[in-house]
Write a protein that holds these residues in place. Structure first.
Motif, PDB file in Angstrom:
ATOM      1  N   ARG A  55      -1.859 -33.580  -4.287  1.00  0.00           N
ATOM      2  CA  ARG A  55      -0.865 -33.807  -5.360  1.00  0.00           C
ATOM      3  C   ARG A  55      -1.032 -32.764  -6.454  1.00  0.00           C
ATOM      4  O   ARG A  55      -0.096 -32.182  -6.946  1.00  0.00           O
ATOM      5  CB  ARG A  55      -1.007 -35.222  -5.911  1.00  0.00           C
ATOM      6  N   ASP A  59      -1.046 -43.810   6.715  1.00  0.00           N
ATOM      7  CA  ASP A  59      -0.558 -44.766   5.716  1.00  0.00           C
ATOM      8  C   ASP A  59       0.917 -44.528   5.411  1.00  0.00           C
ATOM      9  O   ASP A  59       1.431 -43.412   5.571  1.00  0.00           O
ATOM     10  CB  ASP A  59      -1.355 -44.646   4.411  1.00  0.00           C
ATOM     11  N   GLU A  60       1.558 -45.563   4.969  1.00  0.00           N
ATOM     12  CA  GLU A  60       2.924 -45.520   4.418  1.00  0.00           C
ATOM     13  C   GLU A  60       3.883 -44.654   5.231  1.00  0.00           C
ATOM     14  O   GLU A  60       4.631 -43.853   4.667  1.00  0.00           O
ATOM     15  CB  GLU A  60       2.872 -44.996   2.969  1.00  0.00           C
ATOM     16  N   TRP A 107      -6.098 -44.820   7.606  1.00  0.00           N
ATOM     17  CA  TRP A 107      -5.706 -45.885   6.670  1.00  0.00           C
ATOM     18  C   TRP A 107      -4.992 -46.982   7.461  1.00  0.00           C
ATOM     19  O   TRP A 107      -4.329 -46.701   8.456  1.00  0.00           O
ATOM     20  CB  TRP A 107      -4.699 -45.344   5.650  1.00  0.00           C
ATOM     21  N   TRP A 116      -7.257 -50.433   2.519  1.00  0.00           N
ATOM     22  CA  TRP A 116      -6.874 -50.286   1.107  1.00  0.00           C
ATOM     23  C   TRP A 116      -6.020 -51.430   0.595  1.00  0.00           C
ATOM     24  O   TRP A 116      -5.758 -51.530  -0.597  1.00  0.00           O
ATOM     25  CB  TRP A 116      -6.159 -48.955   0.893  1.00  0.00           C
ATOM     26  N   TYR A 165      -9.640 -48.130  -6.402  1.00  0.00           N
ATOM     27  CA  TYR A 165      -8.792 -46.965  -6.673  1.00  0.00           C
ATOM     28  C   TYR A 165      -9.054 -46.459  -8.093  1.00  0.00           C
ATOM     29  O   TYR A 165      -8.559 -47.023  -9.069  1.00  0.00           O
ATOM     30  CB  TYR A 165      -7.309 -47.329  -6.491  1.00  0.00           C
ATOM     31  N   LEU A 207      -2.342 -44.283 -12.718  1.00  0.00           N
ATOM     32  CA  LEU A 207      -1.162 -45.024 -12.280  1.00  0.00           C
ATOM     33  C   LEU A 207      -1.435 -46.511 -12.492  1.00  0.00           C
ATOM     34  O   LEU A 207      -2.538 -46.893 -12.897  1.00  0.00           O
ATOM     35  CB  LEU A 207      -0.881 -44.731 -10.805  1.00  0.00           C
ATOM     36  N   TRP A 238       0.306 -49.116 -10.222  1.00  0.00           N
ATOM     37  CA  TRP A 238       0.936 -49.970  -9.217  1.00  0.00           C
ATOM     38  C   TRP A 238       0.001 -51.031  -8.623  1.00  0.00           C
ATOM     39  O   TRP A 238       0.440 -52.119  -8.270  1.00  0.00           O
ATOM     40  CB  TRP A 238       1.582 -49.146  -8.100  1.00  0.00           C
ATOM     41  N   GLU A 281      -2.046 -37.731  -8.675  1.00  0.00           N
ATOM     42  CA  GLU A 281      -0.701 -37.572  -9.250  1.00  0.00           C
ATOM     43  C   GLU A 281      -0.760 -37.371 -10.760  1.00  0.00           C
ATOM     44  O   GLU A 281       0.027 -36.610 -11.317  1.00  0.00           O
ATOM     45  CB  GLU A 281       0.168 -38.814  -8.970  1.00  0.00           C
TER      46      GLU A 281
HETATM   47  C1  TNX Z   1      -1.184 -45.051  -2.311  1.00  0.00           C
HETATM   48  S1  TNX Z   1      -2.918 -46.282  -0.415  1.00  0.00           S
HETATM   49  C2  TNX Z   1      -1.375 -43.993  -1.453  1.00  0.00           C
HETATM   50  C3  TNX Z   1      -1.290 -42.639  -1.964  1.00  0.00           C
HETATM   51  C4  TNX Z   1      -0.992 -42.577  -3.429  1.00  0.00           C
HETATM   52  C5  TNX Z   1      -1.733 -43.696  -4.135  1.00  0.00           C
HETATM   53  C6  TNX Z   1      -1.584 -43.673  -5.608  1.00  0.00           C
HETATM   54  C7  TNX Z   1      -2.615 -44.973   0.336  1.00  0.00           C
HETATM   55  C8  TNX Z   1      -3.344 -44.799   1.556  1.00  0.00           C
HETATM   56  N1  TNX Z   1      -1.729 -44.105  -0.151  1.00  0.00           N
HETATM   57  O1  TNX Z   1      -0.357 -41.896  -1.241  1.00  0.00           O
HETATM   58  O2  TNX Z   1      -1.380 -41.352  -3.917  1.00  0.00           O
HETATM   59  O3  TNX Z   1      -1.288 -44.901  -3.644  1.00  0.00           O
HETATM   60  O4  TNX Z   1      -2.359 -44.655  -6.210  1.00  0.00           O
END
Ligand code: TNX
Length: 540
Positions: free
Chosen positions: A208, A359-360, A390, A408, A431, A444, A446, A479
């Protein structure tokens, strides 16, 4: 005036004069003496007498004994081991300790091989006849008035023990210039210590915002001070690709340029990466490189049109929301690309792991995700490495029990069922990119607000069964940070608490005792030049 009278007067005058002179001299010497005494009082109050040591992470067994060991300019470090290879390694570790001591004391500390008996006032580092139950990282430390004896099964254990010694010395030991007037005492004690969990690590996101080799080395150095042994480098994401891949050069010439808000791009050459890996290895820290896939890949998609369905490069991405990008799971070019990347990284990485993200991946169907992660897993294995991923990577049928899950969140999982090992990184506790409080200038929000106490008060078994836990890791996503000072602000002091959670058994940990030690340790942080957050909850 008779001659006689003159004589007597002269004698009297001389006598009176001498009386005054002697008197004056006496007064002067008294004044001088008083001056010396005043000076002595001044020195005495500036001399730091260490009464007890506040060690982080808390050692398993600590028995305080009366007295102190005094480090002087005559102190020598001796090494002893059974074979030449270990002796050579111990000499290097001893040199590391000698350099730490020399920079702040100004003493030139020699390193010698121990023969028979070592002289009083010495430090001995030894792997000779250590109790095998100390394990790889355990150590036994005996400090008495005659010497310091540090014993471990491996040089790695000796290295961990050295961190304890450094924390037992006055905080001025952390300064990089010579400090006068300090009594370099170590309180006498007997310590037997080893870690609870095999892995204790930190992750740094250089994707980032980029952090350069010098900054990364500083981070590695700092985490080694708290006995951490893993350093996970998040090398690629939507916003940037940070590791040179010789067979795909545009990844860095194009993908290396962007960053969040285009504030700080850059990349590591393979030589840079090797320098980082070696620096970590000297501190007995294993680097875990991460190539995040199939999502979080916009920087790769922006570098090569061939990785995209329309054959065109994507525009660089500099915002923060993720989950939109994906490699093409059903195209062979994707696997040719990944094979090259993993092959080059595996060749540069001595550690056993490669992290493959997972992840994601919100733009990949579950079916495609399973197919993709299963294939990438095989590629990692084909280069002799084990994969870490992840969640939800553990839910992929092709991921076997030997793979490691980095957990996570509390999403549905199959790791326990499969008998996989788990690295616990629960976002609401571990985190360290989260803000401490609502009004924190960086971070952050969240997952949670995580102050120093919240970051300390949890246990890995809250998130995974004991038998599955490999260890814990603190991810520092970048970030919101661009400089080493900002990085340190988020990481410290929370990272110390995590280091203790990974090292010290649950039943020995408590906030009151920990915060006492953290307060006592503050000067060590300060003198290491760390830009830590003075969290009011610590009582600072
Ligand atoms: C979640 S949890 C992410 C990251 C972000 C982060 C910011 C995870 C494996 N991925 O892509 O940078 O939150 O807190």
């Amino acid at each position: 005036m008779s001659k006689r009278f003159f004589g007597i007067t002269l004698i009297l005058a001389v006598a009176i004069l001498s009386f005054f002179v002697v008197g004056l001299l006496m007064v002067d010497s008294f004044i001088q003496k008083q001056g010396i005494e005043e000076e002595a009082v001044e020195i005495a109050t500036s001399v730091k007498h260490v009464k007890h040591a506040a060690i982080i992470p808390l050692p398993l067994n600590y028995e305080a004994l009366p007295g102190n060991f005094l480090l002087t300019d005559r102190t020598t470090i001796y090494v002893s081991a059974r074979d030449e290879e270990k002796i050579a390694e111990l000499r290097r570790v001893a040199r590391y300790l000698a350099d730490c001591i020399s920079q702040s004391t100004g003493y030139l500390i020699g390193v010698l091989d121990a023969k028979d008996i070592i002289p009083k006032g010495s430090i001995l580092l030894s792997t000779y006849d250590a109790e095998p139950n100390l394990g790889i990282e355990g150590y036994e430390l005996d400090v008495n008035e005659d010497g310091v004896y540090l014993l471990a099964v491996t040089p790695e254990g000796v290295f961990r023990g050295i961190q304890t010694i450094r924390q037992m010395l006055p905080p001025e030991i952390e300064l990089s210039n010579v400090s006068e007037g300090v009594m370099w005492e170590i309180p006498c004690a007997r310590i037997v210590d080893w870690p609870t969990y095999e892995e204790r690590g930190m992750m740094l996101d250089v994707a980032r915002h980029f952090f350069n080799v010098e900054e990364v080395k500083r981070v590695i150095d700092l985490i080694s001070r708290y006995k951490m042994n893993r350093f996970h480098l998040h090398l690629t994401d939507d916003q940037g690709w940070r590791i040179e891949i010789k067979s795909w050069p545009d990844l860095t010439t194009i993908g290396g340029k962007s960053s969040v808000r285009n504030e700080r791009g850059g990349y590591f050459t393979q030589e840079d990466y090797t320098e980082i890996v070696n620096y970590a290895q000297e501190r007995y820290i294993t680097v875990i490189p991460e190539i995040d896939m199939p999502g979080h890949t916009n920087a790769a998609l922006a570098s090569y049109g061939i990785l995209n369905p329309d054959g065109l490069r994507k525009p660089p991405y500099t915002a923060m929301l993720v989950g939109f990008s994906t490699l093409m799971p059903r195209e062979e070019i994707t696997y040719e690309f990944i094979d090259d990347v993993i092959r080059e990284i595996a060749a540069l990485t001595p550690g056993p792991y490669i992290h493959i993200g997972g992840d994601e991946a919100h733009s990949t169907t579950k079916e495609d995700y399973d197919y993709f992660m299963g294939r990438v897993y095989k590629i990692v294995k084909s280069y002799g490495k084990e994969a870490v991923g992840w969640g939800p990577f553990d839910t992929v049928p092709g991921i076997p029990s030997s793979a490691v899950l980095q957990r996570w969140n509390k999403d549905k999982t199959m790791a326990e069922e499969k008998g996989m090992k788990i690295i616990v990184s629960h976002a609401q506790k571990a985190y360290i990119d989260m803000k401490y409080y609502k009004d924190s200038p960086l971070g952050l929000t969240w997952a949670a607000y995580i102050n120093t106490k919240t970051a300390y008060e949890w246990d890995p078994t809250d998130y995974a069964p004991e038998q599955n836990i490999l260890g814990i890791e603190n991810p520092l996503w970048s970030e919101s940070i661009q400089t080493i000072e900002e990085l340190e602000y988020l990481a410290f002091p929370r990272l110390l608490g995590h280091a203790e959670i990974g090292w010290t058994p649950k039943h020995m940990r408590g906030w009151d005792d920990y915060s006492d030690r953290l307060r006592a340790h503050e000067k060590h942080l300060k003198y290491q030049g760390i830009n830590y957050f003075k969290d009011p909850i610590v009582g600072w």
